[in-house]
Design a protein around this motif. Structure first.
Motif, PDB file in Angstrom:
ATOM      1  N   MET A 177      14.504   3.087  15.547  1.00  0.00           N
ATOM      2  CA  MET A 177      13.162   3.499  15.089  1.00  0.00           C
ATOM      3  C   MET A 177      13.188   3.853  13.604  1.00  0.00           C
ATOM      4  O   MET A 177      12.321   3.448  12.830  1.00  0.00           O
ATOM      5  CB  MET A 177      12.694   4.696  15.932  1.00  0.00           C
ATOM      6  N   GLY A 178      14.214   4.608  13.200  1.00  0.00           N
ATOM      7  CA  GLY A 178      14.298   5.013  11.792  1.00  0.00           C
ATOM      8  C   GLY A 178      14.507   3.811  10.877  1.00  0.00           C
ATOM      9  O   GLY A 178      13.921   3.738   9.785  1.00  0.00           O
ATOM     10  N   TYR A 179      15.346   2.883  11.319  1.00  0.00           N
ATOM     11  CA  TYR A 179      15.588   1.687  10.508  1.00  0.00           C
ATOM     12  C   TYR A 179      14.305   0.867  10.393  1.00  0.00           C
ATOM     13  O   TYR A 179      14.015   0.285   9.344  1.00  0.00           O
ATOM     14  CB  TYR A 179      16.721   0.849  11.110  1.00  0.00           C
ATOM     15  N   ALA A 180      13.525   0.834  11.482  1.00  0.00           N
ATOM     16  CA  ALA A 180      12.260   0.082  11.444  1.00  0.00           C
ATOM     17  C   ALA A 180      11.293   0.740  10.458  1.00  0.00           C
ATOM     18  O   ALA A 180      10.589   0.046   9.709  1.00  0.00           O
ATOM     19  CB  ALA A 180      11.650   0.031  12.842  1.00  0.00           C
ATOM     20  N   ILE A 181      11.264   2.067  10.434  1.00  0.00           N
ATOM     21  CA  ILE A 181      10.356   2.757   9.503  1.00  0.00           C
ATOM     22  C   ILE A 181      10.801   2.531   8.062  1.00  0.00           C
ATOM     23  O   ILE A 181       9.979   2.261   7.168  1.00  0.00           O
ATOM     24  CB  ILE A 181      10.287   4.262   9.834  1.00  0.00           C
ATOM     25  N   ALA A 182      12.105   2.612   7.826  1.00  0.00           N
ATOM     26  CA  ALA A 182      12.616   2.382   6.473  1.00  0.00           C
ATOM     27  C   ALA A 182      12.270   0.963   6.020  1.00  0.00           C
ATOM     28  O   ALA A 182      11.822   0.733   4.889  1.00  0.00           O
ATOM     29  CB  ALA A 182      14.128   2.597   6.452  1.00  0.00           C
ATOM     30  N   ASP A 183      12.448   0.000   6.932  1.00  0.00           N
ATOM     31  CA  ASP A 183      12.146  -1.399   6.619  1.00  0.00           C
ATOM     32  C   ASP A 183      10.660  -1.563   6.302  1.00  0.00           C
ATOM     33  O   ASP A 183      10.280  -2.187   5.299  1.00  0.00           O
ATOM     34  CB  ASP A 183      12.543  -2.256   7.832  1.00  0.00           C
ATOM     35  N   ALA A 184       9.811  -0.997   7.156  1.00  0.00           N
ATOM     36  CA  ALA A 184       8.360  -1.150   6.964  1.00  0.00           C
ATOM     37  C   ALA A 184       7.929  -0.523   5.643  1.00  0.00           C
ATOM     38  O   ALA A 184       7.154  -1.117   4.880  1.00  0.00           O
ATOM     39  CB  ALA A 184       7.624  -0.504   8.131  1.00  0.00           C
ATOM     40  N   ALA A 185       8.439   0.683   5.353  1.00  0.00           N
ATOM     41  CA  ALA A 185       8.029   1.376   4.120  1.00  0.00           C
ATOM     42  C   ALA A 185       8.476   0.590   2.886  1.00  0.00           C
ATOM     43  O   ALA A 185       7.725   0.446   1.915  1.00  0.00           O
ATOM     44  CB  ALA A 185       8.604   2.797   4.093  1.00  0.00           C
ATOM     45  N   ALA A 186       9.708   0.036   2.945  1.00  0.00           N
ATOM     46  CA  ALA A 186      10.207  -0.739   1.800  1.00  0.00           C
ATOM     47  C   ALA A 186       9.375  -2.006   1.623  1.00  0.00           C
ATOM     48  O   ALA A 186       9.017  -2.373   0.504  1.00  0.00           O
ATOM     49  CB  ALA A 186      11.680  -1.087   2.004  1.00  0.00           C
ATOM     50  N   GLN A 187       9.061  -2.663   2.739  1.00  0.00           N
ATOM     51  CA  GLN A 187       8.261  -3.891   2.626  1.00  0.00           C
ATOM     52  C   GLN A 187       6.871  -3.606   2.093  1.00  0.00           C
ATOM     53  O   GLN A 187       6.257  -4.457   1.460  1.00  0.00           O
ATOM     54  CB  GLN A 187       8.163  -4.575   3.978  1.00  0.00           C
ATOM     55  N   ARG A 188       6.382  -2.389   2.360  1.00  0.00           N
ATOM     56  CA  ARG A 188       5.033  -2.046   1.875  1.00  0.00           C
ATOM     57  C   ARG A 188       5.092  -1.406   0.496  1.00  0.00           C
ATOM     58  O   ARG A 188       4.114  -0.827   0.031  1.00  0.00           O
ATOM     59  CB  ARG A 188       4.330  -1.161   2.910  1.00  0.00           C
ATOM     60  N   GLY A 189       6.228  -1.490  -0.141  1.00  0.00           N
ATOM     61  CA  GLY A 189       6.304  -1.142  -1.557  1.00  0.00           C
ATOM     62  C   GLY A 189       6.922   0.201  -1.883  1.00  0.00           C
ATOM     63  O   GLY A 189       7.054   0.546  -3.056  1.00  0.00           O
ATOM     64  N   ALA A 190       7.305   1.002  -0.867  1.00  0.00           N
ATOM     65  CA  ALA A 190       7.861   2.326  -1.149  1.00  0.00           C
ATOM     66  C   ALA A 190       9.308   2.213  -1.622  1.00  0.00           C
ATOM     67  O   ALA A 190       9.995   1.241  -1.353  1.00  0.00           O
ATOM     68  CB  ALA A 190       7.791   3.191   0.105  1.00  0.00           C
ATOM     69  N   ASP A 191       9.736   3.255  -2.316  1.00  0.00           N
ATOM     70  CA  ASP A 191      11.134   3.405  -2.680  1.00  0.00           C
ATOM     71  C   ASP A 191      11.759   4.214  -1.530  1.00  0.00           C
ATOM     72  O   ASP A 191      11.274   5.305  -1.225  1.00  0.00           O
ATOM     73  CB  ASP A 191      11.177   4.197  -3.993  1.00  0.00           C
ATOM     74  N   VAL A 192      12.786   3.686  -0.895  1.00  0.00           N
ATOM     75  CA  VAL A 192      13.233   4.302   0.376  1.00  0.00           C
ATOM     76  C   VAL A 192      14.713   4.646   0.369  1.00  0.00           C
ATOM     77  O   VAL A 192      15.556   3.813   0.033  1.00  0.00           O
ATOM     78  CB  VAL A 192      12.959   3.357   1.580  1.00  0.00           C
ATOM     79  N   ASP A 247       0.803  -1.220   0.000  1.00  0.00           N
ATOM     80  CA  ASP A 247       0.000   0.000   0.000  1.00  0.00           C
ATOM     81  C   ASP A 247       0.834   1.269   0.000  1.00  0.00           C
ATOM     82  O   ASP A 247       0.296   2.362  -0.033  1.00  0.00           O
ATOM     83  CB  ASP A 247      -0.984  -0.009   1.175  1.00  0.00           C
ATOM     84  N   TRP A 248       2.158   1.143   0.047  1.00  0.00           N
ATOM     85  CA  TRP A 248       3.002   2.340  -0.063  1.00  0.00           C
ATOM     86  C   TRP A 248       3.711   2.357  -1.412  1.00  0.00           C
ATOM     87  O   TRP A 248       4.628   3.142  -1.618  1.00  0.00           O
ATOM     88  CB  TRP A 248       3.991   2.394   1.101  1.00  0.00           C
ATOM     89  N   SER A 249       3.279   1.477  -2.290  1.00  0.00           N
ATOM     90  CA  SER A 249       3.996   1.430  -3.555  1.00  0.00           C
ATOM     91  C   SER A 249       3.752   2.723  -4.335  1.00  0.00           C
ATOM     92  O   SER A 249       2.656   3.285  -4.321  1.00  0.00           O
ATOM     93  CB  SER A 249       3.629   0.129  -4.260  1.00  0.00           C
ATOM     94  N   GLY A 250       4.787   3.242  -4.968  1.00  0.00           N
ATOM     95  CA  GLY A 250       4.710   4.538  -5.653  1.00  0.00           C
ATOM     96  C   GLY A 250       5.181   5.693  -4.777  1.00  0.00           C
ATOM     97  O   GLY A 250       5.520   6.760  -5.269  1.00  0.00           O
ATOM     98  N   GLN A 251       5.197   5.494  -3.449  1.00  0.00           N
ATOM     99  CA  GLN A 251       5.674   6.560  -2.562  1.00  0.00           C
ATOM    100  C   GLN A 251       7.198   6.558  -2.527  1.00  0.00           C
ATOM    101  O   GLN A 251       7.829   5.505  -2.642  1.00  0.00           O
ATOM    102  CB  GLN A 251       5.143   6.357  -1.135  1.00  0.00           C
ATOM    103  N   ARG A 252       7.776   7.752  -2.374  1.00  0.00           N
ATOM    104  CA  ARG A 252       9.233   7.883  -2.283  1.00  0.00           C
ATOM    105  C   ARG A 252       9.546   8.446  -0.897  1.00  0.00           C
ATOM    106  O   ARG A 252       9.229   9.594  -0.599  1.00  0.00           O
ATOM    107  CB  ARG A 252       9.728   8.802  -3.404  1.00  0.00           C
TER     108      ARG A 252
END
Ligand SMILES: Cc1cc2nc3c(=O)[nH]c(=O)nc-3n(C[C@H](O)[C@H](O)[C@H](O)COP(=O)(O)O)c2cc1C
Length: 418
Positions: free
Chosen positions: A217-232, A186-191
């Motif tokens: 915390m920041g690494y966890a957010i980066a991981d979560a966003a990447a797993q949800r499809g974002a470019d991070v 659900d974050w795919s397309g987000q940068r």
């Protein structure tokens, strides 16, 4: 959470030979109550602790125990081909090691090798076992491969000692299951541009001023966003953490370097999440050589303010969603509201920094999510990786109503190194 949050989800619950195996019985009941269809697989050691019949009755299915069973043939393939998730609770040290090494010498370990579905592992063991360097390396390997390994909890252990090794609380395991099953793209397309960790301001060639931020915390957010499809992109101050999979990391030291690295990527980003604990002060006259002991005159160190990165980026924003973090020890909401307005943020995550359970360095965190156009949401203490998903949910709900603008290339001259 709705009453039947796991309706229709197929979960394989693997129980391994820990003294905490009895807790898997209650976990199974909760999974079933939430609507999941659960098949239980047990190692031979696990059957020493709880009889398979208990799981069989509560799951309504035969318990998978033997690789070379009469029926079904190929149980490791049958069990996982339609599974949405494998949950290992409790996970022994032995089981974590086998999974990290890709060994497959019994039914449970063969499931890990045979599956493509997400895996969540909830370790339980004696504190000394959890602290073994070999186990730490295995845990890191598993996490780098995208397997969610929860942190065991601190408290009284079966040995009679107090330490870190208890099976995570049932609500933490359930939150991990829901979060993993909800894994949407659900974050795919987000940068997404994330800053993490502390900064380091030199006093001289070997000494510096820094702070206690671990970067988790920041690494966890980066991981979560990447797993949800974002470019991070992750702009990280000095930490010992490995970069999450599918995230591009830029390493920096000082507040100036961090400001520059973020500034260069800000136009590209659709969302900026500033978790970094950027130092507020730096020595005014750093020495490029090492200052000798006898050269120190006793004069107090002259300090100056570092650039306010968030404020400066907030002034340059065009389309970006801005998310800030506030580490507060008192008047959490009042101070948070002030920061939300002053820095023109869309969402503020307020962390408590006092007490033994301070946000700094810990695996878990108790936070309040404060969207600009919404009411503050205090959350119960939870592992940072799960909190990361909750933060992304909040950003999505309050700030990402329209699809992101056309995908842009990272700014010229910036090369990606994964
Ligand atoms: C009474 C008892 C309790 C144990 N509790 C644990 C435990 O909590 N965690 C763990 O990693 N190993 C524990 N062990 C050791 C494991 O059972 C042992 O390493 C076993 O080989 C694990 O096999 P499995 O991973 O195939 O289930 C315990 C052993 C005994 C005898």
């Amino acid at each position: 959470m709705s009453e039947k949050a796991l309706q229709g989800k197929r979960i394989v619950l693997c129980v391994t030979g820990s003294i905490a195996a009895y807790k898997a019985v209650s976990l199974l009941r909760t999974l079933v109550e939430e609507g999941a269809e659960v098949s239980v697989a047990m190692t031979s050691s696990a059957t020493q602790f709880v009889a398979p019949l208990t799981f069989e009755v509560l799951s309504g299915r035969p318990v998978l125990q033997r690789l070379f069973a009469d029926s079904p043939p190929l149980p490791h393939l049958r069990a996982t081909e339609e599974a949405d998730l494998i949950l290992v609770a409790p996970a022994t040290a032995n089981c974590l090691a086998k999974c990290a090494l890709g060994l497959a010498d019994d039914l449970v370990s063969t499931l890990f090798v045979a599956t493509r579905c997400p895996i969540v592992m909830a370790p339980a063991m004696d504190g000394d076992m959890w602290d073994q360097p070999a186990l730490a390396a295995h845990t890191q390997t598993l996490r780098e491969r995208g397997i969610m390994v929860l942190e065991p909890e601190e408290g009284p252990l079966a040995s009679g000692l107090v330490g870190k090794g208890r099976l995570p609380a049932e609500h933490v395991i359930m939150e991990a299951v829901r979060s993993r099953l909800a894994l949407r793209r659900d974050w795919s397309g987000q940068r997404v541009l994330v800053s993490a960790g502390p900064t380091r301001e030199p006093i001289d060639a070997v000494r510096f001023i820094t702070n206690a931020s671990s970067g988790k915390m920041g690494y966890a957010i980066a991981d979560a966003a990447a797993q949800r499809g974002a470019d991070v992109w992750l702009v990280s101050g000095p930490t010992a953490l490995p970069p999450p999979a599918n995230v591009t990391r830029v390493s920096v030291l000082t507040a100036d370097e961090m400001a520059h690295a973020l500034d260069a990527r800000f136009a590209w980003a659709t969302v900026l999440v500033m978790t970094a604990a950027v130092g507020d002060f730096r020595p005014r006259y750093p020495s490029s050589a090492k200052v000798k002991k006898h050269e120190w005159t006793g004069e107090p160190l002259a300090l100056e303010r570092t650039p306010d990165i968030l404020q400066s980026l907030s002034g340059k924003r065009t389309h970006q969603v801005l998310v800030g973090f506030a580490a507060e020890s008192e008047d959490l909401l009042a101070n948070g509201r002030k920061k939300l307005q002053q820095k023109n943020l869309d969402v503020l995550v307020i962390n408590k920094i006092t007490g033994a359970q301070s946000a700094f360095g810990n695996e878990s965190n108790e936070a309040i999510l404060f969207p600009r156009h919404g009411t503050p949401m205090p959350l119960e203490r939870m592992p940072k990786r799960l909190l990361a998903d909750r933060i992304l949910d909040t950003i999505k709900e309050h700030c990402l109503s329209s699809p992101p603008s056309r995908v842009q290339q990272p700014p010229e001259g910036i090369r990606r190194i994964r």
